[in-house]
Design an enzyme around this catalytic site. Structure first.
Site, PDB file in Angstrom:
ATOM      1  N   GLU A 122      46.430  43.252  47.241  1.00  0.00           N
ATOM      2  CA  GLU A 122      46.400  42.420  46.023  1.00  0.00           C
ATOM      3  C   GLU A 122      45.143  42.613  45.188  1.00  0.00           C
ATOM      4  OE1 GLU A 122      46.214  38.228  46.216  1.00  0.00           O
ATOM      5  OE2 GLU A 122      44.395  38.186  47.391  1.00  0.00           O
ATOM      6  N   ASN A 123      44.094  43.202  45.787  1.00  0.00           N
ATOM      7  CA  ASN A 123      42.846  43.425  45.029  1.00  0.00           C
ATOM      8  C   ASN A 123      42.472  44.897  44.981  1.00  0.00           C
ATOM      9  OD1 ASN A 123      42.164  40.693  46.952  1.00  0.00           O
ATOM     10  ND2 ASN A 123      42.088  40.449  44.735  1.00  0.00           N
ATOM     11  N   HIS A 135      48.297  38.367  43.402  1.00  0.00           N
ATOM     12  CA  HIS A 135      47.968  39.307  42.324  1.00  0.00           C
ATOM     13  C   HIS A 135      49.021  40.401  42.170  1.00  0.00           C
ATOM     14  CE1 HIS A 135      43.937  37.856  41.322  1.00  0.00           C
ATOM     15  NE2 HIS A 135      43.785  37.611  42.609  1.00  0.00           N
ATOM     16  N   HIS A 160      44.068  36.066  51.926  1.00  0.00           N
ATOM     17  CA  HIS A 160      43.719  35.484  50.618  1.00  0.00           C
ATOM     18  C   HIS A 160      42.277  35.010  50.541  1.00  0.00           C
ATOM     19  CE1 HIS A 160      44.121  33.453  46.737  1.00  0.00           C
ATOM     20  NE2 HIS A 160      43.704  32.338  47.272  1.00  0.00           N
ATOM     21  N   HIS A 202      39.708  36.233  52.155  1.00  0.00           N
ATOM     22  CA  HIS A 202      38.861  37.420  52.352  1.00  0.00           C
ATOM     23  C   HIS A 202      37.869  37.273  53.499  1.00  0.00           C
ATOM     24  CE1 HIS A 202      39.535  39.256  48.077  1.00  0.00           C
ATOM     25  NE2 HIS A 202      40.624  38.641  48.540  1.00  0.00           N
TER      26      HIS A 202
HETATM   27 FE   LIG Z   1      42.609  38.740  47.881  1.00  0.00          FE
HETATM   28 FE   LIG Z   2      45.190  36.131  46.966  1.00  0.00          FE
END
Ligand SMILES: [Fe+2]
Ligand SMILES: [Fe+2]
Length: 269
Positions: A39-40, A68, A182, A184
């Site tokens: 997602e990142n 994301h 999520h 991290h």
């Molecule tokens: Fe993330």
């Molecule tokens: Fe996230």
């Protein structure tokens, strides 16, 4: 069955770090499947197709997109809807008059081993208004033939550890592993419940170690000091990285979780 799990690959540093460390981890653990969250992965935001493919090329079998997932929809929209896609979006979006792109679960097979990966998003402190994950997981598991997979794992992308644990107890005995993503930050709480479901509240990210969950402090400090949320969040390019993940082992008869081993490697690119 053994599964290697890596989550929240953050930007250029996260991609390079995981690509660097993966061969050694594959040799050490000899996993049947590798799953990861992206997602990142593209400058701290959701994936472009090129970065999804880069992870596929180094051996990742299934990727999830978190909250994301639609950041770069122009690039990955078609791929999300491809029947052969390896990129999942959260399953518990409401289906309305507008179709939500992509799918939220997938069964992958290698030899005689079949893995069901489910991706869902939480309701506590999250930006999307999604279907209740507790009620939706019952519905989803009821719609998938149990004989069509061996182990099921659930990436529960959520902020609150209580929500992870509530959901793990809710599916105890029905899903092999519930792992959070999520935040991290890897949590030190791996546990196997009485019914055989493993749980860890967050697997942690793969990305720049000296950062605010991947971003430079300079680019986010106004959010803390004044509360103003404008301005671009910049990925940190500090070469000191962390690779976080877990290796989960499952019984070949009951498909319950036998062990969860945390991975946390720190080095410099
Ligand atoms: Fe993330
Ligand atoms: Fe996230």
């Amino acid at each position: 069955m053994k599964i290697l799990i890596f989550w929240d690959i953050y930007g250029r540093i996260g991609r390079k770090a995981l690509i660097k460390e993966l061969p050694g981890l594959q040799e050490k653990y000899a996993p049947d499947f590798i799953v990861a969250n992206c997602e990142n992965i593209t400058s701290g935001r959701g994936p472009v197709l090129q970065h999804v493919q880069a992870m596929k090329e180094v051996g990742v079998d299934v990727l999830t997109g978190g909250d994301h997932v639609f950041d770069n929809l122009k690039s990955i929209g078609e791929y999300l809807d491809d029947t052969e896609t390896s990129l999942l979006r959260p399953a518990n979006f409401y289906e309305s008059h507008t179709k939500v792109p992509g799918v939220g679960y997938k069964i992958v097979q290698k030899g005689d081993k079949r893995l069901l990966v489910i991706h869902m998003i939480g309701q506590v402190f999250m930006r999307y208004n999604v279907r209740n994950p507790f009620l939706y997981i019952d519905e989803l598991l009821g719609s998938i033939e149990r004989s069509s997979y061996d182990v099921a794992i659930l990436d529960f992308h959520a902020e609150a550890s209580a929500e992870h644990y509530g959901l793990a107890f809710h599916v105890d005995g029905r899903i092999g592993l519930v792992f959070g993503t999520h935040t991290h930050i890897q949590t030190n709480d791996e546990l196997i419940l009485d019914g055989g479901t493993g749980v860890i509240a967050d697997v942690g990210m793969n990305g720049p170690l000296y950062s605010v969950i991947g971003a430079t402090y300079a680019s986010v400090q106004d959010r803390f000091l004044s509360g103003i949320t404008k301005g671009k969040i910049e990925q940190s390019l500090d070469p000191r990285y962390v690779v976080n993940g877990v290796c989960a082992l499952f019984d070949d008869v009951t498909w319950h979780c036998l062990s969860i081993e945390k991975i946390r490697l720190r080095d410099t690119l």
